[in-house]
Design an enzyme around this catalytic site. Structure first.
Site, PDB file in Angstrom:
ATOM      1  N   LYS A   1     -13.515  -5.126   9.216  1.00 27.55           N
ATOM      2  CA  LYS A   1     -14.093  -4.106   8.326  1.00 27.55           C
ATOM      3  C   LYS A   1     -15.550  -3.795   8.679  1.00 27.55           C
ATOM      4  O   LYS A   1     -15.963  -2.635   8.680  1.00 27.55           O
ATOM      5  CB  LYS A   1     -13.949  -4.562   6.871  1.00 27.55           C
ATOM      6  CG  LYS A   1     -12.486  -4.567   6.428  1.00 27.55           C
ATOM      7  CD  LYS A   1     -12.291  -5.285   5.110  1.00 27.55           C
ATOM      8  CE  LYS A   1     -10.821  -5.270   4.682  1.00 27.55           C
ATOM      9  NZ  LYS A   1     -10.545  -6.171   3.554  1.00 27.55           N
TER      10      LYS A   1
ATOM     11  N   GLY B   1     -10.852  -1.174   0.081  1.00 28.14           N
ATOM     12  CA  GLY B   1      -9.778  -0.714  -0.822  1.00 28.14           C
ATOM     13  C   GLY B   1     -10.122   0.609  -1.474  1.00 28.14           C
ATOM     14  O   GLY B   1     -10.270   1.632  -0.807  1.00 28.14           O
TER      15      GLY B   1
ATOM     16  N   ILE C   1     -12.841   1.564  -2.884  1.00 24.53           N
ATOM     17  CA  ILE C   1     -14.246   2.004  -2.811  1.00 24.53           C
ATOM     18  C   ILE C   1     -14.371   3.115  -1.761  1.00 24.53           C
ATOM     19  O   ILE C   1     -13.997   2.910  -0.608  1.00 24.53           O
ATOM     20  CB  ILE C   1     -15.173   0.829  -2.416  1.00 24.53           C
ATOM     21  CG1 ILE C   1     -15.015  -0.334  -3.401  1.00 24.53           C
ATOM     22  CG2 ILE C   1     -16.625   1.279  -2.351  1.00 24.53           C
ATOM     23  CD1 ILE C   1     -15.764  -1.602  -2.982  1.00 24.53           C
TER      24      ILE C   1
ATOM     25  N   VAL D   1       0.838  -1.214   0.000  1.00 23.00           N
ATOM     26  CA  VAL D   1       0.000   0.000   0.000  1.00 23.00           C
ATOM     27  C   VAL D   1       0.867   1.256   0.000  1.00 23.00           C
ATOM     28  O   VAL D   1       0.588   2.223  -0.726  1.00 23.00           O
ATOM     29  CB  VAL D   1      -0.972  -0.005   1.208  1.00 23.00           C
ATOM     30  CG1 VAL D   1      -1.805   1.261   1.231  1.00 23.00           C
ATOM     31  CG2 VAL D   1      -1.880  -1.226   1.160  1.00 23.00           C
TER      32      VAL D   1
ATOM     33  N   GLU E   1      -2.833 -14.930   0.304  1.00 25.44           N
ATOM     34  CA  GLU E   1      -1.623 -14.855   1.132  1.00 25.44           C
ATOM     35  C   GLU E   1      -1.145 -16.262   1.496  1.00 25.44           C
ATOM     36  O   GLU E   1      -1.950 -17.194   1.554  1.00 25.44           O
ATOM     37  CB  GLU E   1      -1.955 -14.147   2.457  1.00 25.44           C
ATOM     38  CG  GLU E   1      -2.529 -12.757   2.317  1.00 25.44           C
ATOM     39  CD  GLU E   1      -1.454 -11.698   2.156  1.00 25.44           C
ATOM     40  OE1 GLU E   1      -0.265 -12.011   2.370  1.00 25.44           O
ATOM     41  OE2 GLU E   1      -1.808 -10.572   1.802  1.00 25.44           O
TER      42      GLU E   1
ATOM     43  N   VAL F   1     -11.321  -0.034   4.566  1.00 28.68           N
ATOM     44  CA  VAL F   1     -12.492  -0.856   4.201  1.00 28.68           C
ATOM     45  C   VAL F   1     -12.750  -0.722   2.703  1.00 28.68           C
ATOM     46  O   VAL F   1     -12.925   0.391   2.199  1.00 28.68           O
ATOM     47  CB  VAL F   1     -13.761  -0.405   4.963  1.00 28.68           C
ATOM     48  CG1 VAL F   1     -14.946  -1.298   4.620  1.00 28.68           C
ATOM     49  CG2 VAL F   1     -13.532  -0.378   6.472  1.00 28.68           C
TER      50      VAL F   1
END
Ligand code: HSE
Length: 438
Positions: free
Chosen positions: A205, A134, A136, A14, A190, A132
């Protein structure tokens, strides 16, 4: 005009996305904001790995203390992840009077009250759009776009890994373990998928969202959390026969003075828009009393999508500070004194419909014995499917109930699963109609 200067802690997926967004769109952002925004310092333990973004010498170091005490840093971004030292970094930045931005949902879901209280005391903003959904813009939508609505329910898909796995199981077949292994091999899941497939990431979230939507603190321990490991191809198949799809759904809805909050594999009608959200996409459906249903869909993860959400927070806070309007919107959507704790509805009091797959011996009288138990517990059955007579062994007996209290369903299943003719624990999947169609 003087640049607004960011200190970034964490230069992983990120963090790299944020730096790329701020570099690649520097001109466009300056056109919108009226001044440049630049990354002044980056702190990360790994200062040698090539992230593919050009940095001026001295920008990247492992000196978090220097970053936090640099008077030229206007805002601190934390994208380290996890609880510690991320919590300490945020609290230290806030203590130093700096606004902060984080995409760390686990931290906010568990230590949010402490962090937001510290920020309110210092009068600094906290941005968490990337935490929460990404890319959006759901946090901003709830805090501002729906600020004139009483939110009745919020639900959706907020974990791309789990959605990808369920989509693959639905579209291409295969059991959970095989699809997970393949997704890991392709880098789509992952190496340790626990948080994603066991519903924990989704619970973080929905705890954040419910807090904002309903103006209530929420303890993660109160959320009903179930993951997708137990979903079998046979359940996906029966869901299809019943006109439904199985999704890892988060849900928070107000029921009187209580809140029904859960994360669990849920069957929803295949005609509902949420059922059409496939692969790694996220979608959040909000029902307001004035706006009716709205749905936002987009990329819930990824370097640039989440980096752009973090950048949008930086932009918003920079704009507010430069125009002398920091603290314009309450950190948690409601003014602090107006937040009213809502009781989380005990799980036994949840009322919904249920899909039950009972594994039974295929012989006369079994269906009537089982129906009798449902009747004694006043559970009404909507649909029964029993197919495939086997020479020997057991067959699935599928029942879809009408709405029932979860406690009654659990009592019923305790009785059923003790029968001699029942050979495995019954599979239970909650069924939701989806709060009205759009
Ligand atoms: N691991 C999450 C997902 C994204 O698979 O959606 C970060 O929250």
């Amino acid at each position: 005009m003087k640049a607004f200067q960011v200190g970034l802690i964490g230069f992983g997926t990120v963090g790299t996305g944020l730096v790329r967004v701020l570099q690649e769109d520097a001109c466009e952002i300056e056109r919108r904001v009226g001044f440049p925004i630049r990354v002044r310092r980056i702190a990360d333990l790994d200062t040698t790995r090539d992230r593919g973004v050009p940095l001026e010498p001295g920008v990247l170091s492992n000196d978090v203390d220097g970053l936090l005490s640099d008077p030229e840093v206007d805002l601190v971004v934390e994208v380290v992840g996890g609880y510690e030292p991320a919590r300490t970094f945020l609290l230290r930045a806030i203590e130093a009077g700096k606004p902060v931005v984080t995409s760390n949902k686990a931290l906010l879901a568990v230590h949010g009250e402490e962090i937001f209280a510290a920020a309110a005391k210092q009068g600094v903003d906290v941005g968490f759009e990337g935490a929460v959904g990404g890319a959006i813009p759901i946090i901003r939508a709830v805090k501002e776009g729906f600020s004139a609505n009483i939110i009745e329910a919020v639900f959706g898909i907020v974990n791309g890994t789990a959605n990808y796995i369920l989509t693959r199981m639905t579209d291409d077949g295969g059991d959970f373990d095989a699809v997970l292994k393949e997704a890991q091999a392709q880098g789509l899941a992952e190496a340790d998928p626990t948080f994603d497939v066991d519903g924990i990431d989704s619970a973080h979230k929905i705890a954040i969202l419910a807090n904002l939507c309903f103006g209530t603190p929420l303890r993660i321990e109160d959320v009903l959390i179930e993951g997708i490991r137990r979903i079998k191809p046979v359940d996906i198949d029966f869901a299809r026969q019943l006109g439904h799809r199985i999704k890892l759904l988060v849900l928070a809805k107000r029921v009187g003075e209580e809140l029904d909050v859960r994360v669990c594999p849920t069957m929803i009608p295949e005609t509902h828009l949420i059922s059409q959200v496939n692969g790694s996409y996220n979608a959040i459906y909000i029902k307001g009393d004035k706006a009716d249903p709205n749905m936002l869909i987009g990329r819930g993860a990824g370097s640039l999508p989440t980096g752009s959400a973090v950048a949008a927070d930086v932009i918003e806070i920079a704009r507010n500070l430069r125009s002398g309007k920091g603290g314009r919107v309450p950190l948690l959507s409601y003014t602090p004194n107006a937040r009213i704790p809502l009781r989380v509805r005990p799980h036994s009091e949840i009322v919904t419909s249920y899909y039950l797959r009972i594994t039974v011996e295929d012989r006369p009288g079994v269906l009537s014995t089982i129906s009798g138990i449902f009747e004694r517990h006043s559970i009404s059955i909507q649909t029964v499917i029993q197919k495939g007579r086997r020479e020997k062994g057991h067959v699935p007996l599928v029942m879809l109930t009408h709405e029932a209290r979860e406690g009654d369903i659990q009592d019923t299943l305790k009785e059923i699963d003790c029968l001699d003719v029942v050979n495995a624990p019954t599979m239970l999947i909650r069924v939701e109609s989806g709060e009205g169609q759009m």
